[in-house]
Structures are given as C-alpha cells and as structure tokens.
Design a protein around this motif. Structure first.
Motif, PDB file in Angstrom:
ATOM      1  N   LEU A   1      -5.599  -6.839   0.139  1.00 63.99           N
ATOM      2  CA  LEU A   1      -5.445  -5.491  -0.410  1.00 63.99           C
ATOM      3  C   LEU A   1      -6.774  -4.843  -0.768  1.00 63.99           C
ATOM      4  O   LEU A   1      -6.885  -3.626  -0.803  1.00 63.99           O
ATOM      5  CB  LEU A   1      -4.572  -5.514  -1.670  1.00 63.99           C
ATOM      6  CG  LEU A   1      -3.104  -5.821  -1.495  1.00 63.99           C
ATOM      7  CD1 LEU A   1      -2.401  -5.807  -2.847  1.00 63.99           C
ATOM      8  CD2 LEU A   1      -2.448  -4.849  -0.532  1.00 63.99           C
TER       9      LEU A   1
ATOM     10  N   ARG B   1       0.836  -1.214   0.000  1.00 60.78           N
ATOM     11  CA  ARG B   1       0.000   0.000   0.000  1.00 60.78           C
ATOM     12  C   ARG B   1       0.865   1.256   0.000  1.00 60.78           C
ATOM     13  O   ARG B   1       0.575   2.219  -0.710  1.00 60.78           O
ATOM     14  CB  ARG B   1      -0.928  -0.003   1.214  1.00 60.78           C
ATOM     15  CG  ARG B   1      -2.055  -0.980   1.093  1.00 60.78           C
ATOM     16  CD  ARG B   1      -2.964  -0.914   2.301  1.00 60.78           C
ATOM     17  NE  ARG B   1      -3.952  -1.971   2.224  1.00 60.78           N
ATOM     18  CZ  ARG B   1      -4.303  -2.738   3.241  1.00 60.78           C
ATOM     19  NH1 ARG B   1      -3.750  -2.564   4.433  1.00 60.78           N
ATOM     20  NH2 ARG B   1      -5.209  -3.676   3.097  1.00 60.78           N
TER      21      ARG B   1
ATOM     22  N   LEU C   1      -7.060  -1.884  -4.901  1.00 61.08           N
ATOM     23  CA  LEU C   1      -5.607  -1.887  -4.728  1.00 61.08           C
ATOM     24  C   LEU C   1      -4.968  -3.087  -5.403  1.00 61.08           C
ATOM     25  O   LEU C   1      -3.884  -2.982  -5.957  1.00 61.08           O
ATOM     26  CB  LEU C   1      -5.237  -1.862  -3.246  1.00 61.08           C
ATOM     27  CG  LEU C   1      -5.481  -0.548  -2.521  1.00 61.08           C
ATOM     28  CD1 LEU C   1      -5.176  -0.699  -1.040  1.00 61.08           C
ATOM     29  CD2 LEU C   1      -4.650   0.567  -3.113  1.00 61.08           C
TER      30      LEU C   1
END
Length: 135
Positions: A65, A42, A69
């Motif tokens: 995620l 991230r 993402l």
C-alpha cells in the motif's frame, strides 16, 4: 447494515483522514495485501471508507500500500483460522469483503486449497453472521 448505494459513494469524505466515527463505513477486508486486495483497499479509502484489514503480515500490507495509505487502514494481525483475530476484525465492521485465496498449495505450512478456500470462507461467513446479526 446500510444499503449498498450508501457504501459506494461518500464524496464528503474523499481525500481526508477519517476517524472511526467519521468513516462512511468500516469494511473488513481479508486478503488486503494480495493482488486484488490492495486495489480494493485503495478504492475503499478513495471513497472515504475505513478498511479493517485482517492480514498475516502487516509489513507486507505496508509494502504493497505504501506508508501513507497503510496509515489509513486499521490492521488486525491474524489468520482466518484464528477465531480471536477473525472476531476482532469482523466485530468492528459494517461490511465484509473476502478476498483470501491461493494459487498453489503448500502442504508443509498447511496452506491447502480446501483449508484456505473452503474452510476459511466458512469460518469468515459464520463469524460474520454471528457479529452482523445474521447477514
């Protein structure tokens, strides 16, 4: 390889979906779906870098995620012991982050501390040295 300072800040790319050519850096991350790895991925994305995630289970990566993402990483399926997958991930990278680790052994599956922490690290760094001109 670019200096670390170039790796740490790329504000012109933050918040945009990047192509391979636009990414500030392509960073190979092992252990990307793990407890620490998900935060590192991230952070890399927020800085405008393209994480190249070597994972055994792409569905787990997507789960940790989140869909949006997970779409902003490049996934290479495989294990550190699989030279083909390892080479495929490393050869595309400009930087490496190695986060693979286990907290308990499972001898039935071959997941021992020595195999994962020692042999896995040696394979990763030797492959990286070959691909990244000895770095």
């Amino acid at each position: 390889m670019r200096p670390l300072t170039a790796f740490l800040a790329a504000p012109q790319f933050v918040g945009r979906r990047l192509t391979h050519q636009e990414a500030a850096m392509r960073v190979c991350v092992t252990g990307a779906s793990g407890f620490v790895g998900r935060y590192v991925v991230r952070h890399l994305q927020q800085r405008g870098h393209l994480p190249i995630c070597l994972v055994r289970n792409p569905q787990k990566l997507r789960s940790v995620l989140g869909g949006w993402l997970a779409d902003r990483v490049q996934v290479v399926c495989g294990d550190l012991a699989e030279r083909t997958a390892l080479s495929a991930a490393v050869e595309q990278a400009e930087a490496l982050i190695h986060l693979v680790g286990i907290i308990a052994e499972d001898r039935r599956t071959g997941q021992t501390f020595h195999r994962v922490h020692v042999q896995g690290c040696l394979l990763y760094t030797s492959d990286a040295a070959d691909e990244l001109d000895g770095v």
